[in-house]
Motif scaffolding. Sequence first.
Motif, PDB file in Angstrom:
ATOM      1  N   ASP A  89       0.823  -1.214   0.000  1.00 49.48           N
ATOM      2  CA  ASP A  89       0.000   0.000   0.000  1.00 49.48           C
ATOM      3  C   ASP A  89       0.855   1.261   0.000  1.00 49.48           C
ATOM      4  O   ASP A  89       0.534   2.228  -0.691  1.00 49.48           O
ATOM      5  CB  ASP A  89      -0.947   0.003   1.196  1.00 49.48           C
ATOM      6  CG  ASP A  89      -2.002  -1.089   1.114  1.00 49.48           C
ATOM      7  OD1 ASP A  89      -2.368  -1.478  -0.024  1.00 49.48           O
ATOM      8  OD2 ASP A  89      -2.456  -1.549   2.172  1.00 49.48           O
ATOM      9  N   ALA A  90       1.930   1.247   0.768  1.00 54.81           N
ATOM     10  CA  ALA A  90       2.810   2.416   0.806  1.00 54.81           C
ATOM     11  C   ALA A  90       3.462   2.639  -0.558  1.00 54.81           C
ATOM     12  O   ALA A  90       3.570   3.785  -1.014  1.00 54.81           O
ATOM     13  CB  ALA A  90       3.872   2.251   1.894  1.00 54.81           C
ATOM     14  N   HIS A  91       3.885   1.572  -1.205  1.00 53.92           N
ATOM     15  CA  HIS A  91       4.478   1.706  -2.547  1.00 53.92           C
ATOM     16  C   HIS A  91       3.472   2.268  -3.541  1.00 53.92           C
ATOM     17  O   HIS A  91       3.799   3.142  -4.346  1.00 53.92           O
ATOM     18  CB  HIS A  91       5.004   0.365  -3.052  1.00 53.92           C
ATOM     19  CG  HIS A  91       6.301  -0.058  -2.444  1.00 53.92           C
ATOM     20  ND1 HIS A  91       7.482   0.623  -2.643  1.00 53.92           N
ATOM     21  CD2 HIS A  91       6.593  -1.096  -1.630  1.00 53.92           C
ATOM     22  CE1 HIS A  91       8.452   0.010  -1.988  1.00 53.92           C
ATOM     23  NE2 HIS A  91       7.934  -1.033  -1.353  1.00 53.92           N
ATOM     24  N   LEU A  92       2.224   1.782  -3.475  1.00 55.91           N
ATOM     25  CA  LEU A  92       1.207   2.255  -4.412  1.00 55.91           C
ATOM     26  C   LEU A  92       0.851   3.715  -4.157  1.00 55.91           C
ATOM     27  O   LEU A  92       0.691   4.489  -5.108  1.00 55.91           O
ATOM     28  CB  LEU A  92      -0.035   1.369  -4.337  1.00 55.91           C
ATOM     29  CG  LEU A  92       0.137  -0.046  -4.876  1.00 55.91           C
ATOM     30  CD1 LEU A  92      -1.110  -0.880  -4.598  1.00 55.91           C
ATOM     31  CD2 LEU A  92       0.461  -0.035  -6.359  1.00 55.91           C
ATOM     32  N   LEU A  93       0.730   4.091  -2.895  1.00 49.71           N
ATOM     33  CA  LEU A  93       0.465   5.499  -2.588  1.00 49.71           C
ATOM     34  C   LEU A  93       1.618   6.389  -3.021  1.00 49.71           C
ATOM     35  O   LEU A  93       1.408   7.473  -3.570  1.00 49.71           O
ATOM     36  CB  LEU A  93       0.194   5.683  -1.097  1.00 49.71           C
ATOM     37  CG  LEU A  93      -1.205   5.352  -0.629  1.00 49.71           C
ATOM     38  CD1 LEU A  93      -1.276   5.401   0.892  1.00 49.71           C
ATOM     39  CD2 LEU A  93      -2.211   6.293  -1.240  1.00 49.71           C
ATOM     40  N   LEU A  94       2.827   5.933  -2.778  1.00 49.72           N
ATOM     41  CA  LEU A  94       3.999   6.701  -3.185  1.00 49.72           C
ATOM     42  C   LEU A  94       4.031   6.843  -4.703  1.00 49.72           C
ATOM     43  O   LEU A  94       4.322   7.931  -5.227  1.00 49.72           O
ATOM     44  CB  LEU A  94       5.263   6.022  -2.663  1.00 49.72           C
ATOM     45  CG  LEU A  94       6.544   6.820  -2.629  1.00 49.72           C
ATOM     46  CD1 LEU A  94       6.372   8.164  -1.950  1.00 49.72           C
ATOM     47  CD2 LEU A  94       7.632   6.011  -1.922  1.00 49.72           C
ATOM     48  N   ALA A  95       3.678   5.782  -5.404  1.00 54.69           N
ATOM     49  CA  ALA A  95       3.604   5.855  -6.873  1.00 54.69           C
ATOM     50  C   ALA A  95       2.563   6.878  -7.302  1.00 54.69           C
ATOM     51  O   ALA A  95       2.813   7.696  -8.196  1.00 54.69           O
ATOM     52  CB  ALA A  95       3.266   4.478  -7.443  1.00 54.69           C
ATOM     53  N   GLU A  96       1.400   6.862  -6.639  1.00 52.82           N
ATOM     54  CA  GLU A  96       0.349   7.811  -6.998  1.00 52.82           C
ATOM     55  C   GLU A  96       0.774   9.248  -6.739  1.00 52.82           C
ATOM     56  O   GLU A  96       0.571  10.133  -7.576  1.00 52.82           O
ATOM     57  CB  GLU A  96      -0.935   7.514  -6.225  1.00 52.82           C
ATOM     58  CG  GLU A  96      -2.047   8.464  -6.587  1.00 52.82           C
ATOM     59  CD  GLU A  96      -3.327   8.238  -5.810  1.00 52.82           C
ATOM     60  OE1 GLU A  96      -4.274   8.998  -6.054  1.00 52.82           O
ATOM     61  OE2 GLU A  96      -3.384   7.319  -4.966  1.00 52.82           O
ATOM     62  N   PHE A  97       1.386   9.496  -5.592  1.00 50.42           N
ATOM     63  CA  PHE A  97       1.788  10.863  -5.264  1.00 50.42           C
ATOM     64  C   PHE A  97       2.866  11.364  -6.215  1.00 50.42           C
ATOM     65  O   PHE A  97       2.830  12.514  -6.649  1.00 50.42           O
ATOM     66  CB  PHE A  97       2.245  10.968  -3.814  1.00 50.42           C
ATOM     67  CG  PHE A  97       1.154  10.680  -2.810  1.00 50.42           C
ATOM     68  CD1 PHE A  97      -0.189  10.759  -3.148  1.00 50.42           C
ATOM     69  CD2 PHE A  97       1.470  10.312  -1.522  1.00 50.42           C
ATOM     70  CE1 PHE A  97      -1.194  10.499  -2.227  1.00 50.42           C
ATOM     71  CE2 PHE A  97       0.478  10.053  -0.591  1.00 50.42           C
ATOM     72  CZ  PHE A  97      -0.849  10.138  -0.942  1.00 50.42           C
ATOM     73  N   HIS A  98       3.814  10.501  -6.555  1.00 54.54           N
ATOM     74  CA  HIS A  98       4.834  10.898  -7.527  1.00 54.54           C
ATOM     75  C   HIS A  98       4.195  11.165  -8.890  1.00 54.54           C
ATOM     76  O   HIS A  98       4.558  12.123  -9.576  1.00 54.54           O
ATOM     77  CB  HIS A  98       5.926   9.828  -7.651  1.00 54.54           C
ATOM     78  CG  HIS A  98       6.984   9.917  -6.608  1.00 54.54           C
ATOM     79  ND1 HIS A  98       7.810  11.018  -6.464  1.00 54.54           N
ATOM     80  CD2 HIS A  98       7.370   9.042  -5.644  1.00 54.54           C
ATOM     81  CE1 HIS A  98       8.660  10.819  -5.475  1.00 54.54           C
ATOM     82  NE2 HIS A  98       8.406   9.631  -4.947  1.00 54.54           N
ATOM     83  N   ALA A  99       3.230  10.329  -9.265  1.00 54.56           N
ATOM     84  CA  ALA A  99       2.557  10.538 -10.554  1.00 54.56           C
ATOM     85  C   ALA A  99       1.813  11.870 -10.571  1.00 54.56           C
ATOM     86  O   ALA A  99       1.838  12.583 -11.574  1.00 54.56           O
ATOM     87  CB  ALA A  99       1.609   9.380 -10.837  1.00 54.56           C
ATOM     88  N   GLU A 120      10.006   7.982 -10.822  1.00 54.83           N
ATOM     89  CA  GLU A 120       9.761   7.574  -9.439  1.00 54.83           C
ATOM     90  C   GLU A 120       8.451   6.808  -9.315  1.00 54.83           C
ATOM     91  O   GLU A 120       8.363   5.801  -8.595  1.00 54.83           O
ATOM     92  CB  GLU A 120       9.748   8.784  -8.506  1.00 54.83           C
ATOM     93  CG  GLU A 120      11.080   9.487  -8.381  1.00 54.83           C
ATOM     94  CD  GLU A 120      11.315  10.570  -9.456  1.00 54.83           C
ATOM     95  OE1 GLU A 120      10.569  10.602 -10.469  1.00 54.83           O
ATOM     96  OE2 GLU A 120      12.246  11.363  -9.275  1.00 54.83           O
ATOM     97  N   ALA A 121       7.417   7.266 -10.013  1.00 57.22           N
ATOM     98  CA  ALA A 121       6.121   6.586  -9.955  1.00 57.22           C
ATOM     99  C   ALA A 121       6.232   5.163 -10.486  1.00 57.22           C
ATOM    100  O   ALA A 121       5.751   4.213  -9.851  1.00 57.22           O
ATOM    101  CB  ALA A 121       5.082   7.372 -10.745  1.00 57.22           C
ATOM    102  N   ASN A 122       6.872   5.003 -11.624  1.00 60.70           N
ATOM    103  CA  ASN A 122       7.039   3.662 -12.191  1.00 60.70           C
ATOM    104  C   ASN A 122       7.917   2.783 -11.314  1.00 60.70           C
ATOM    105  O   ASN A 122       7.654   1.580 -11.182  1.00 60.70           O
ATOM    106  CB  ASN A 122       7.583   3.750 -13.610  1.00 60.70           C
ATOM    107  CG  ASN A 122       6.520   4.170 -14.598  1.00 60.70           C
ATOM    108  OD1 ASN A 122       5.377   3.736 -14.515  1.00 60.70           O
ATOM    109  ND2 ASN A 122       6.879   5.027 -15.529  1.00 60.70           N
ATOM    110  N   ALA A 123       8.931   3.359 -10.697  1.00 64.25           N
ATOM    111  CA  ALA A 123       9.785   2.585  -9.795  1.00 64.25           C
ATOM    112  C   ALA A 123       8.982   2.071  -8.603  1.00 64.25           C
ATOM    113  O   ALA A 123       9.166   0.924  -8.171  1.00 64.25           O
ATOM    114  CB  ALA A 123      10.968   3.439  -9.317  1.00 64.25           C
ATOM    115  N   GLN A 124       8.093   2.896  -8.081  1.00 62.75           N
ATOM    116  CA  GLN A 124       7.279   2.462  -6.947  1.00 62.75           C
ATOM    117  C   GLN A 124       6.258   1.406  -7.360  1.00 62.75           C
ATOM    118  O   GLN A 124       5.968   0.492  -6.576  1.00 62.75           O
ATOM    119  CB  GLN A 124       6.602   3.658  -6.274  1.00 62.75           C
ATOM    120  CG  GLN A 124       7.567   4.548  -5.522  1.00 62.75           C
ATOM    121  CD  GLN A 124       8.371   3.787  -4.478  1.00 62.75           C
ATOM    122  OE1 GLN A 124       7.841   2.952  -3.747  1.00 62.75           O
ATOM    123  NE2 GLN A 124       9.664   4.075  -4.405  1.00 62.75           N
TER     124      GLN A 124
END
Length: 112
Positions: free
Chosen positions: A23-33, A40-44
């Motif tokens: 969940d943290a990775h997905l949220l981090l991906a969303e925030f970077h996006a 960064e989004a794709n890396a997460q």
Amino acid sequence: RALLDVAIDGLEHALQVNPNDVDAHLLLAEFHAKLGHQIEANAQLRAAGDVSSNPHNLLFGAIVHNHLGDRAATLDWLEKAAKKGLPKAELRAWIELDNLRDDPRFQALLGR
């Protein structure tokens, strides 16, 4: 932007404690996006691992791609989420998907 930066910092700290927190990775991906940080989004998204068994995780992956402007990938992820049982009501409810409302592939997911 400032709130997203604070959220990103908090999530990065949380991942230091538990690097396997999907969940943290997905949220981090969303925030970077949302900030336009494609790399960064794709890396997460990759760091989240295999999310293919969870329709809600697939939905969040679709939202990330939508924020990045990749319509084809967004719809691919939404189709996978629908196949895994994501309710049509959720597709209708997410405002992050409003830009797809007239897309034939999105319409097909809604059963129209």
